[in-house]
Each structure stands twice: as C-alpha cells, then as structure tokens.
Write a protein that holds these residues in place. Sequence first.
Motif, short mmCIF file in Angstrom:
data_model
loop_
_atom_site.label_atom_id
_atom_site.label_comp_id
_atom_site.label_asym_id
_atom_site.label_seq_id
_atom_site.Cartn_x
_atom_site.Cartn_y
_atom_site.Cartn_z
N PHE A 296 33.23 28.80 46.46
CA PHE A 296 34.29 28.57 45.48
C PHE A 296 33.97 29.32 44.19
O PHE A 296 32.87 29.21 43.65
N SER B 186 41.98 26.10 40.60
CA SER B 186 41.15 26.96 41.45
C SER B 186 40.62 26.19 42.65
O SER B 186 40.66 26.68 43.79
N GLN C 283 41.69 26.81 46.66
CA GLN C 283 40.70 27.22 47.65
C GLN C 283 40.50 26.16 48.73
O GLN C 283 40.18 26.48 49.87
N LYS D 220 42.11 32.59 49.41
CA LYS D 220 40.91 33.35 49.08
C LYS D 220 41.03 33.94 47.66
O LYS D 220 42.10 34.43 47.28
#
Length: 495
Positions: A206, A239, A243, A248
């Motif tokens: 991540f 974010s 993910q 991606k």
Amino acid sequence: MWIYLFLGMYGLAMTFILLYSFAQANLLWHFFRFKRNREPMATLDDPDLPKVTIQLPVFNEKYVVQRLIEAVCNLEYPSDKLEIQVLDDSTDETVSLVRESIKKHTETNIKHIQRKVRTGFKAGALKEGLAEASGELIAIFDADFVPDSQFLLKTVPHFKTQEIGMVQSRWGHLNENYSLFTRLQAFALDAHFMVEQMGRNAQHAFINFNGTGGIWRKTCILDAGNWADDTLTEDLDLSYRAQQKGWKFLYRPDVVSPAELPPVMSAIKSQQFRWTKGGAECAVKHLKQVLRGPFPFSVKIHAAAHLLNSLLFIAILVVSLSSLPVWWGFYQGLISPHFFKAAALFLVGFVLIAAVYFVANLSLAGYSRKGLLRYLWELPVFLSVSMGLSVHNGQAVWEGLTGIKSPFIRTPKYNLENKNEGWSGNVYHLKNVPATVYVEGGLALIFLLVVVLSVYTATYEMILFHAMLAMGFGTVSLASFRGPGKTASSLTTRV
C-alpha cells in the motif's frame, strides 16, 4: 521494585522503535530494487488523450493562489481536453484574486466554484467539485504547489492500464534553503518520497496519495466510496479504501511537483498535528480490515508500519520520560550494568533509520561530498527536533486513537523563497501558544539539568541522548513563541 516498571516501559518503547526500523530497512532494500514506472510521454497531438479535470482546493490563500493558477494554466495539454476547477472556500480577498487570475486566461476552461456551505473542509470541496467534473482523470494540487508543466503528459499514459487508479509524483521544495526548519522538513520528506514510497511501490504494498501532486482515475475515487471527512487525512483514507478494492497505485519519483515548506514552527506544528492525528484515525479505521484481508504477509506488515508510524512519537515520549528514572537507577546502583549493555541492541534501530535518511538524501544529492557533509549535521539536528515534537505530536496521536474530533486546521502559506524575506504581516500566521509549548520548555530545562548532573557525577551512558532531548525540546519550545513580526534571519542557515 518501582525502578523496573520504568525500565520495562523504556524497553517496550525501544522495542517498538526497533521493530519499526526493521520495516524501514526492508523498504530500503526494495528501494534499490525499484523499477522505474515510466511510460512514453504523451504528445499533444495524440487524439486518444483523455479529458482531465484539475482540482485546486483553496481556502484563504491570497499569497500563493495566483502563482498556482498561473502554473496550472501553463500545463502542456490540449485545451479542449482540460478543465480547471478552483474549489474556493475563501472568506477573504483570495476570492477577488482568483477572479482576477481567471480573467487573464479567458482561453482556458477555468471554473470558479464557491460552496454555499463549507462542510467537510478539503474533502467536502473535492467531493462537491467531483460531482461537476467532466474529466475522466482528476489531478489535484494544493495552493502552495507549482506543478511541472509536463506533469500531465508524463502521468496520463499510465492510465492506459485499466487497473491503475492513481499516479503520485514526488514533492519538490521551493524554499528548502530558506531556514533551518525548511531544511529539516525537506530532510524528512525526502526520506518518505524516496525510500518509503519507492520501497512500498516496488513490492506492491500500500502506498498513499499525498493529498496533492497526484492524478486519479475518477471511477477509482467513486468506486472507493468518494472523499470522506471523518479523518483529518482524507488522502490516506481514500488511498487505503481504493487499494483494498483492488486498484493499483504507481509512484513516479522522477516527476517532481515543487511546493512550499512551512517556514515557522507554528505552521509546522499545525501541519504535523493534522498528519499525525489523521494517520492515527486511519489506523483505527483501516488496520483491522487490512490485516484480515487477502493480502500477502509482507503487504500487511508494511501497512501496519505505515498506519502506525505516528505511534513513534508516543514511543519517543515514553522513552524520553522513562529514561530519567532509568538513568537515576543506574547511578544509584539499583539497576545492573548488564541491562545497559543489553540495551545497546536498540542502537541497531537508530543505525537502520540513519541509513534510510542517508540513502534518501544523498541519492538526491548524487552522493556528493557536499551532500554528505550536510547530512552529517542534519541527521542529529533532525532527530533532536523530531524528539522535541513528541509532546505535541503525541497529543495528536492520542486524540486520533481515542476518537477525539477536532477541526481541520489549514497550514498557513507564506510564499517565501528568498532568505531575506520575513513573515511580518502575514495575516494567516497562527499566533496562539498552546499549553504544550510550556511543557516542552519545562522538559528542555529538566533534560539540561540531567546533562549537567551527568557530567558532575561522571555518568555518561545516556548523556548524548539527554543532550539531544534538551536541544530538541528547547528548540521547538523557543521557536513556538516566535511572533509574526520576526524575520527569518535568526533561523536561517547556510547550506
């Protein structure tokens, strides 16, 4: 015996720092294995270029907003495929400055969007703008950024791969040589944008959108649940949601988006408080889901280190305070010297962390002699000031972990690049002095006294650590009292 309670606290906190340093060492290893995420740069005559919306969230930014708009209008991209949204929540003359700038660029598709109700702060502005955005891709720049004119041509080609949801650029620094504090911030940020972002991206762990200087696929934002304002770091939150949905992210360290660094301690603290508290809030929100998710073990480990890295400030504060009775215990013979020798193991952690900063900063300096000399004085000063921020940031982390809510406090922008310029008269300068500043000052005096006693009693085992704490807490406390009428002259440093 009570002394062993403090020894245990000291050992546990140092163990947390050591484990974190192992994760950093792994990122450093993968930094060297990072494969450049490059695609052929797009050309202006490419008929397949997607439409892009650029969002500029603004709130009372009269010193920098016109520079931002000018830079964005100079981006190289077909004008018929470019839309600019100035998401303006301002309540001062920034509004008129935005209108003035827009009039100078009548050939550009710029929309001045002002919300009637300013809810959700930056996240709310981005979400409302997204509802009107016509672009397939969404680029975001904060008010203090001056993006590379080829930013879009370099990043847009990555979205030919349908699973790519976001591309992040590396932050540059417009004013890193302005003062000691801007140098130290650049020193820290370069480690994040070089070793950490590259190390995570190299092993498909991540990574995070850094709030600005990045470009998203609009459908990725919507699929992940859109912007949310339940944490102070809406960028980190989105974010992790994206993910976890399978999107991606790519990192482009060679694409640089220069920005302004806060030049004064009050502005640094407001930014640090938001980042550390927001990081803790995201840890509460996402860590359990990530650890239970169908991700490789290494990805889970790095996600845990990433989301919990703000806990370092609490660990540093615990180590600092518990070191006082531990030092006294050694002096009085209450603790066996063997414990102190065993504690030397923890030095490995500091060596690993020093290596991360060494590689990050010297790689940008081309491993030059000048870069090495600068690193040798920056590292101890940076570590000292970071320890000095442990009270302020520790409070932020505690509030984030326990669910205490606080408003989104913006970081004032100053538009200072020349060392001869000061911040006198800046109307956004934060003038309040919180109670933690007095705590920092008190701790500086305590650790200074311990250093003197260490010399007097010839107990030198912890004198360097306590000297760094005295310097760090003293520097942070004194700098926090500096008023808006001061110039930067007394804090500047030749680099």
